[in-house]
Design an enzyme around this catalytic site. Structure first.
Site, PDB file in Angstrom:
ATOM      1  N   GLU A 116      45.826 -33.436 -27.373  1.00 21.99           N
ATOM      2  CA  GLU A 116      46.326 -32.133 -26.940  1.00 21.99           C
ATOM      3  C   GLU A 116      45.171 -31.142 -26.844  1.00 21.99           C
ATOM      4  O   GLU A 116      44.367 -31.039 -27.770  1.00 21.99           O
ATOM      5  CB  GLU A 116      47.372 -31.623 -27.928  1.00 21.99           C
ATOM      6  CG  GLU A 116      47.971 -30.272 -27.575  1.00 21.99           C
ATOM      7  CD  GLU A 116      48.957 -29.787 -28.618  1.00 21.99           C
ATOM      8  OE1 GLU A 116      50.160 -29.998 -28.420  1.00 21.99           O
ATOM      9  OE2 GLU A 116      48.513 -29.219 -29.632  1.00 21.99           O
ATOM     10  N   TYR A 162      48.124 -25.392 -21.046  1.00 28.29           N
ATOM     11  CA  TYR A 162      48.439 -26.441 -22.022  1.00 28.29           C
ATOM     12  C   TYR A 162      48.268 -27.802 -21.349  1.00 28.29           C
ATOM     13  O   TYR A 162      48.748 -28.028 -20.234  1.00 28.29           O
ATOM     14  CB  TYR A 162      49.875 -26.304 -22.536  1.00 28.29           C
ATOM     15  CG  TYR A 162      50.278 -27.419 -23.483  1.00 28.29           C
ATOM     16  CD1 TYR A 162      50.110 -27.280 -24.851  1.00 28.29           C
ATOM     17  CD2 TYR A 162      50.788 -28.620 -22.996  1.00 28.29           C
ATOM     18  CE1 TYR A 162      50.449 -28.303 -25.717  1.00 28.29           C
ATOM     19  CE2 TYR A 162      51.124 -29.652 -23.856  1.00 28.29           C
ATOM     20  CZ  TYR A 162      50.955 -29.496 -25.222  1.00 28.29           C
ATOM     21  OH  TYR A 162      51.274 -30.515 -26.069  1.00 28.29           O
TER      22      TYR A 162
END
Length: 394
Positions: free
Chosen positions: A197, A109
Site C-alpha cells: 500500500e 491511494y
C-alpha cells in the site's frame, strides 16, 4: 509478516519508485543530525510502528527547526503509540524516520492485495488518498478503481496506463505513474507479498510522483526463500504471545478472553471459540497444534497458552484423524508434570486412539476435567473458569 515504512520504501525504491530523502534515527540527537544530512527547511519526523493512522495519534510531526525535531523525537521515542489499529495496548516506538517535507499538490491511494475470490492480485486505487481505504470507499465510492492481473501473463503496460488515466493523473506524469504501478506489481510478486500500500502517492508542485508512505506485508510461508525479507522482522511490534508461539512452529492468535484453547484444525478451533462464547465465556486465543502433534508439541502449546496471564482455564479439544489421541494425552500429562498448569484443565478427545487417550488421562492421577462432546467441553470450561474466578475472589 509486516515491516516498517522505511523498510518498505527501501524495497520499493529498488523498483524505480521515487521516495523522499530520509534517514533512520534512534535518539532525538540523531534525528536532528539526519535532518542536517537531508538539508532543506522542513522535515517530517515519523514514528516507526506496525500500524496505520499514526498521524491522528501524534506519530507524525512536521518540523521547521532542530529544536522542533528534538522535541518531536523526545515525545515519541520510548512511548506506546495508540491508534485504532493497535488497540489500547498500543505499539512501542523505538525508532524514527526523518525525511524531507514535500510540497503536495494532490494525494492518491494505491494498493495491491491478494484477492482470494478471484485468486489473483488485485489493484485498488483511488484519486482520493491520505485516508484509510475504508473511509474512501464510504465517502467516495465512485473514486475506487479495481483491476485484477492474470497470473499467466502478469501485469501489462496497458493495464497500468488505464489505472493512471483513471486516477486523473496529468498527461505529463502518465509515463512515471505507469512505471510506478508496474514497479509495485513486480515488487509484490518478487517478494511474495500479501499486501502493498502506498498512501499517499503524491503529486508534488514540482511535478514529481512520490511515495510519501508505504506498507508491505509478506506471506510468512514464503519467508524461507526470502531471507533478506525475514531479517526485517521487528519482534518488538508483535504480540509477545504470538511471537513465542510462532518461533516454536505453532499457529497462535492472541485474543482478550480468559479461556485458553489448544485445538487441532482451524475449523474446529473456530467452532470451539464460538461454543465458548455461546456458553458465556471468552476465548483467550486461537491455537492450532496441527495435524501431527507429538507429546512435545502439545507441551509447547501449553507453555504458549500459559504465557498469557489472563488465562484462567484451558480447554484442549482434539478430533484426531492424522493426530492420535494417545499422543495428545501423553502431551497433556507431560505439560501437567513438567510445565505446571495452575488453572483448571478441560480435555475433550475424539477420533483415532480415543479410548487409549482417555485411559491415559484417567490413570495419570492429575486433576483433569473430561468432556465427550464439544458443547459439553465448552460448558465445563466456562463453569471451571467461573468457579476458579470465584475462588480467587474469596
Amino acid at each position: 509478516m509486516d515491516i516498517h515504512e522505511y523498510q518498505a520504501k527501501e524495497l520499493l525504491s529498488r523498483y524505480h519508485i521515487q521516495i523522499p530523502r530520509g534517514g533512520l534515527a534512534y535518539s532525538p540527537e540523531q534525528a536532528a543530525y539526519r535532518a542536517s544530512e537531508i538539508g532543506g527547511e522542513r522535515w517530517v519526523v515519523k514514528a516507526q510502528i506496525h500500524s496505520g493512522a499514526r498521524g491522528k495519534a501524534g506519530g507524525v510531526k512536521l518540523c521547521r527547526s532542530d529544536h522542533e525535531i528534538v522535541a518531536a523525537a523526545d515525545g515519541m521515542l520510548g512511548q506506546r503509540l495508540v491508534t485504532h489499529q493497535t488497540g489500547q495496548q498500543g505499539k512501542l516506538v523505538s525508532r524514527l524516520y526523518v525525511e524531507e517535507a514535500m510540497d503536495i499538490e494532490r494525494e492518491i491511494y494505491l494498493g495491491f492485495v491478494l484477492d482470494r475470490k478471484s485468486e489473483r492480485i488485485m489493484i485498488v486505487a483511488s484519486s482520493s488518498g491520505g485516508m484509510e481505504i475504508e473511509e474512501i470507499a464510504e465517502a467516495e465510492p465512485d473514486s475506487i478503481i479495481r483491476a485484477t492481473v492474470d497470473p499467466g501473463v502478469g501485469m501489462q503496460d496497458f493495464q497500468a496506463r488505464e489505472i493512471a488515466f483513471g486516477l486523473g493523473i496529468d498527461n505529463a506524469l502518465i509515463g512515471r505513474a505507469t512505471k510506478a504501478i508496474l514497479g509495485c506489481y513486480n515488487a509484490f510478486v518478487d517478494y511474495d507479498a500479501s499486501m502493498l500500500e502506498i498512501n499517499p502517492l503524491v503529486v508534488t508542485r514540482q511535478g514529481d510522483l512520490v511515495a510519501l508512505d508505504a506498507k508491505m506485508s509478506f506471506d510468512e510461508n514464503a519467508l524461507f526463500r526470502r531471507p533478506h525479507i525475514s531479517e526485517m522482522r521487528d519482534k518488538s511490534q508483535e504480540d509477545p504471545r504470538e511471537t513465542f508461539a510462532s518461533d516454536r512452529g505453532l499457529s497462535y492468535v492472541g485474543l482478550e478472553g480468559n479461556i485458553g484453547c489448544i485445538i487441532n484444525g482451524a475449523g474446529l478451533a473456530m467452532a470451539t471459540m464460538d461454543m465458548i462464547k455461546i456458553a458465556g465465556g471468552e476465548p483467550a486465543n486461537f491455537l492450532d497444534i496441527g495435524g501431527g502433534a507429538s507429546p512435545e508439541r502439545v507441551a509447547k502449546s501449553f507453555r504458549a497458552v500459559l504465557r498469557d496471564k489472563n488465562v484462567e482455564t484451558i480447554l484442549v479439544n482434539i478430533f484426531a484423524g492424522i493426530n492420535r489421541c494417545d499422543w495428545v494425552a501423553e502431551g497433556v500429562v507431560k505439560a501437567l508434570r513438567e510445565v505446571g498448569v495452575p488453572v483448571p484443565l478441560v480435555v475433550r478427545l475424539s477420533g483415532t486412539n480415543m479410548e487409549e487417550g482417555r485411559r491415559i488421562l484417567a490413570e495419570c492421577g492429575e486433576n483433569i476435567i473430561i468432556a465427550e462432546t464439544l458443547a459439553e467441553a465448552a460448558e465445563k470450561a466456562v463453569g471451571a473458569w467461573r468457579a476458579h474466578t470465584a475462588n480467587k475472589a474469596d
